[in-house]
Design a protein around this motif. Structure first.
Motif, PDB file in Angstrom:
ATOM      1  N   GLY A  53     -17.769 -40.787  43.170  1.00  0.00           N
ATOM      2  CA  GLY A  53     -17.599 -41.358  41.837  1.00  0.00           C
ATOM      3  C   GLY A  53     -16.181 -41.221  41.319  1.00  0.00           C
ATOM      4  O   GLY A  53     -15.280 -40.735  42.008  1.00  0.00           O
ATOM      5  N   GLU A  54     -15.986 -41.645  40.082  1.00  0.00           N
ATOM      6  CA  GLU A  54     -14.653 -41.657  39.469  1.00  0.00           C
ATOM      7  C   GLU A  54     -14.053 -40.250  39.429  1.00  0.00           C
ATOM      8  O   GLU A  54     -14.667 -39.312  38.931  1.00  0.00           O
ATOM      9  CB  GLU A  54     -14.756 -42.201  38.043  1.00  0.00           C
ATOM     10  CG  GLU A  54     -13.419 -42.297  37.320  1.00  0.00           C
ATOM     11  CD  GLU A  54     -13.570 -42.820  35.902  1.00  0.00           C
ATOM     12  OE1 GLU A  54     -13.068 -43.924  35.625  1.00  0.00           O
ATOM     13  OE2 GLU A  54     -14.206 -42.121  35.077  1.00  0.00           O
ATOM     14  N   ARG A  55     -12.828 -40.113  39.935  1.00  0.00           N
ATOM     15  CA  ARG A  55     -12.178 -38.812  40.020  1.00  0.00           C
ATOM     16  C   ARG A  55     -11.301 -38.567  38.795  1.00  0.00           C
ATOM     17  O   ARG A  55     -10.624 -39.470  38.294  1.00  0.00           O
ATOM     18  CB  ARG A  55     -11.383 -38.675  41.320  1.00  0.00           C
ATOM     19  CG  ARG A  55     -10.489 -39.824  41.651  1.00  0.00           C
ATOM     20  CD  ARG A  55      -9.922 -39.730  43.051  1.00  0.00           C
ATOM     21  NE  ARG A  55      -8.869 -38.716  43.149  1.00  0.00           N
ATOM     22  CZ  ARG A  55      -8.255 -38.388  44.288  1.00  0.00           C
ATOM     23  NH1 ARG A  55      -8.620 -38.973  45.412  1.00  0.00           N
ATOM     24  NH2 ARG A  55      -7.306 -37.474  44.297  1.00  0.00           N
ATOM     25  N   LEU A  56     -11.274 -37.313  38.368  1.00  0.00           N
ATOM     26  CA  LEU A  56     -10.635 -36.956  37.101  1.00  0.00           C
ATOM     27  C   LEU A  56      -9.128 -37.182  37.100  1.00  0.00           C
ATOM     28  O   LEU A  56      -8.555 -37.563  36.078  1.00  0.00           O
ATOM     29  CB  LEU A  56     -10.945 -35.494  36.765  1.00  0.00           C
ATOM     30  CG  LEU A  56     -10.451 -34.972  35.422  1.00  0.00           C
ATOM     31  CD1 LEU A  56     -10.953 -35.835  34.267  1.00  0.00           C
ATOM     32  CD2 LEU A  56     -10.890 -33.525  35.235  1.00  0.00           C
ATOM     33  N   ASP A  57      -8.463 -36.965  38.231  1.00  0.00           N
ATOM     34  CA  ASP A  57      -7.007 -37.108  38.232  1.00  0.00           C
ATOM     35  C   ASP A  57      -6.564 -38.554  38.079  1.00  0.00           C
ATOM     36  O   ASP A  57      -5.412 -38.811  37.734  1.00  0.00           O
ATOM     37  CB  ASP A  57      -6.394 -36.478  39.487  1.00  0.00           C
ATOM     38  CG  ASP A  57      -6.915 -37.094  40.759  1.00  0.00           C
ATOM     39  OD1 ASP A  57      -8.069 -37.577  40.778  1.00  0.00           O
ATOM     40  OD2 ASP A  57      -6.188 -37.091  41.769  1.00  0.00           O
ATOM     41  N   ASN A  58      -7.442 -39.524  38.337  1.00  0.00           N
ATOM     42  CA  ASN A  58      -7.090 -40.920  38.115  1.00  0.00           C
ATOM     43  C   ASN A  58      -7.181 -41.305  36.638  1.00  0.00           C
ATOM     44  O   ASN A  58      -6.649 -42.328  36.225  1.00  0.00           O
ATOM     45  CB  ASN A  58      -7.989 -41.842  38.935  1.00  0.00           C
ATOM     46  CG  ASN A  58      -7.559 -41.885  40.388  1.00  0.00           C
ATOM     47  OD1 ASN A  58      -6.524 -41.339  40.757  1.00  0.00           O
ATOM     48  ND2 ASN A  58      -8.362 -42.519  41.227  1.00  0.00           N
ATOM     49  N   VAL A  59      -7.870 -40.486  35.853  1.00  0.00           N
ATOM     50  CA  VAL A  59      -7.988 -40.713  34.415  1.00  0.00           C
ATOM     51  C   VAL A  59      -7.015 -39.816  33.653  1.00  0.00           C
ATOM     52  O   VAL A  59      -6.391 -40.237  32.684  1.00  0.00           O
ATOM     53  CB  VAL A  59      -9.433 -40.438  33.947  1.00  0.00           C
ATOM     54  CG1 VAL A  59      -9.550 -40.541  32.431  1.00  0.00           C
ATOM     55  CG2 VAL A  59     -10.394 -41.412  34.618  1.00  0.00           C
ATOM     56  N   ASP A  60      -6.876 -38.582  34.124  1.00  0.00           N
ATOM     57  CA  ASP A  60      -5.985 -37.595  33.502  1.00  0.00           C
ATOM     58  C   ASP A  60      -5.172 -36.922  34.606  1.00  0.00           C
ATOM     59  O   ASP A  60      -5.559 -35.885  35.125  1.00  0.00           O
ATOM     60  CB  ASP A  60      -6.823 -36.568  32.737  1.00  0.00           C
ATOM     61  CG  ASP A  60      -5.955 -35.516  32.039  1.00  0.00           C
ATOM     62  OD1 ASP A  60      -4.713 -35.654  32.051  1.00  0.00           O
ATOM     63  OD2 ASP A  60      -6.528 -34.554  31.487  1.00  0.00           O
ATOM     64  N   PRO A  61      -4.035 -37.526  34.989  1.00  0.00           N
ATOM     65  CA  PRO A  61      -3.261 -37.017  36.135  1.00  0.00           C
ATOM     66  C   PRO A  61      -2.800 -35.577  35.993  1.00  0.00           C
ATOM     67  O   PRO A  61      -2.509 -34.920  36.996  1.00  0.00           O
ATOM     68  CB  PRO A  61      -2.061 -37.972  36.191  1.00  0.00           C
ATOM     69  CG  PRO A  61      -2.514 -39.213  35.508  1.00  0.00           C
ATOM     70  CD  PRO A  61      -3.436 -38.741  34.428  1.00  0.00           C
ATOM     71  N   MET A  62      -2.718 -35.053  34.790  1.00  0.00           N
ATOM     72  CA  MET A  62      -2.223 -33.691  34.582  1.00  0.00           C
ATOM     73  C   MET A  62      -3.351 -32.708  34.284  1.00  0.00           C
ATOM     74  O   MET A  62      -3.111 -31.607  33.808  1.00  0.00           O
ATOM     75  CB  MET A  62      -1.209 -33.682  33.431  1.00  0.00           C
ATOM     76  CG  MET A  62      -0.031 -34.626  33.647  1.00  0.00           C
ATOM     77  SD  MET A  62       0.849 -34.320  35.196  1.00  0.00           S
ATOM     78  CE  MET A  62       1.667 -32.793  34.774  1.00  0.00           C
TER      79      MET A  62
END
Length: 245
Positions: A10-19
């Motif tokens: 599923g959607e990975r967090l670093d693609n939404v919030d890179p930091m």
């Protein structure tokens, strides 16, 4: 009828919030990011849809990359079916330094893994310790126990060919995990899902290149065959089984 389902995480967090990894002492997850809350919902809806679709060919086994985002994706399917997750190194992410870090593949230990799973469910349940538990198959022997660091795309494609050949021999032919009728599920990453898909189609290496397929988060592709010793045929290419609207 026997079926194989390929699932991207599923959607990975670093693609939404890179930091994200710099916040709340999460630097250890820089190269192993978790799912977003939407990613968890994608995994849950996908698992529910698969169980419903595969009623006539029930899921017999779940094989998963050891990365956190893949384990989070496999978790609801394991819970719905009661099946343990079989950790398989052959399904690991395409080994580019820019994706896995300069030190190679980095995984979490059992305790660290439960802590991170628990953290991801903090806003969804008051019973974190129960929600955090994952059911693993401790007796499963992986088809590939070592994966080369710093793969280019042809190497990843050849790795998935090696994995697919070893898997068919060990799990399908010898252990007969699909004896009679049933389905198995592979949970992995864009690159490895793409390469495994093309290998199962029998596409030659020289005609394959990265990015040729549209594989959405939690996208699923399916193959089937009538019985043992018959050829696997594509049922459908990667598609979404979830809707967050």
């Amino acid at each position: 009828m026997q079926k194989i389902v390929l699932v991207r995480h599923g959607e990975r967090l670093d693609n939404v919030d890179p930091m994200f990894y710099k916040k709340n002492n999460q630097k250890h997850l820089k190269w192993n990011p978790p799912l977003t809350e939407d990613g968890i919902l994608m995994a849950e809806q996908t698992s529910e849809s698969l169980v419903e679709q595969l009623k006539e060919t029930p899921i017999k086994a779940i094989y998963c990359s050891p990365y956190l985002r893949c384990l989070q994706t496999a978790k609801p399917l394991s819970e719905l079916t009661g099946l343990p997750i079989k950790i398989e190194y052959g399904l690991i992410e395409w080994g580019l330094d820019s994706w896995i870090g300069p030190n190679g593949f980095q995984f979490l230990s059992g305790g660290e893994l439960e802590t991170e799973i628990e953290r991801r469910y903090e806003s969804k349940t008051n019973n974190n310790s129960e929600k955090a538990k994952l059911l693993f198959d401790g007796d499963y022997e992986m088809c590939l126990k070592k994966v080369e660091h710093n793969e280019d795309y042809p190497k990843c494609y050849r790795r998935m060919r090696k994995f697919w050949d070893a898997f068919q021999e060990k799990e399908i032919n010898k252990r007969q995990v699909l004896q009679g009728k049933g389905a198995i599920v592979f949970v992995s990453h864009y690159g490895t899902a793409e390469c495994l898909y093309e290998n199962m189609k029998g596409k030659p290496e020289e005609s394959v290149y990265s990015g040729i397929l549209d594989i959405p988060y939690c996208g699923t592709a399916m193959f089937q065959r009538e019985s043992d010793n018959t050829k696997w045929k594509k049922v459908h290419k990667f598609k979404k089984l979830w809707n967050l609207d």
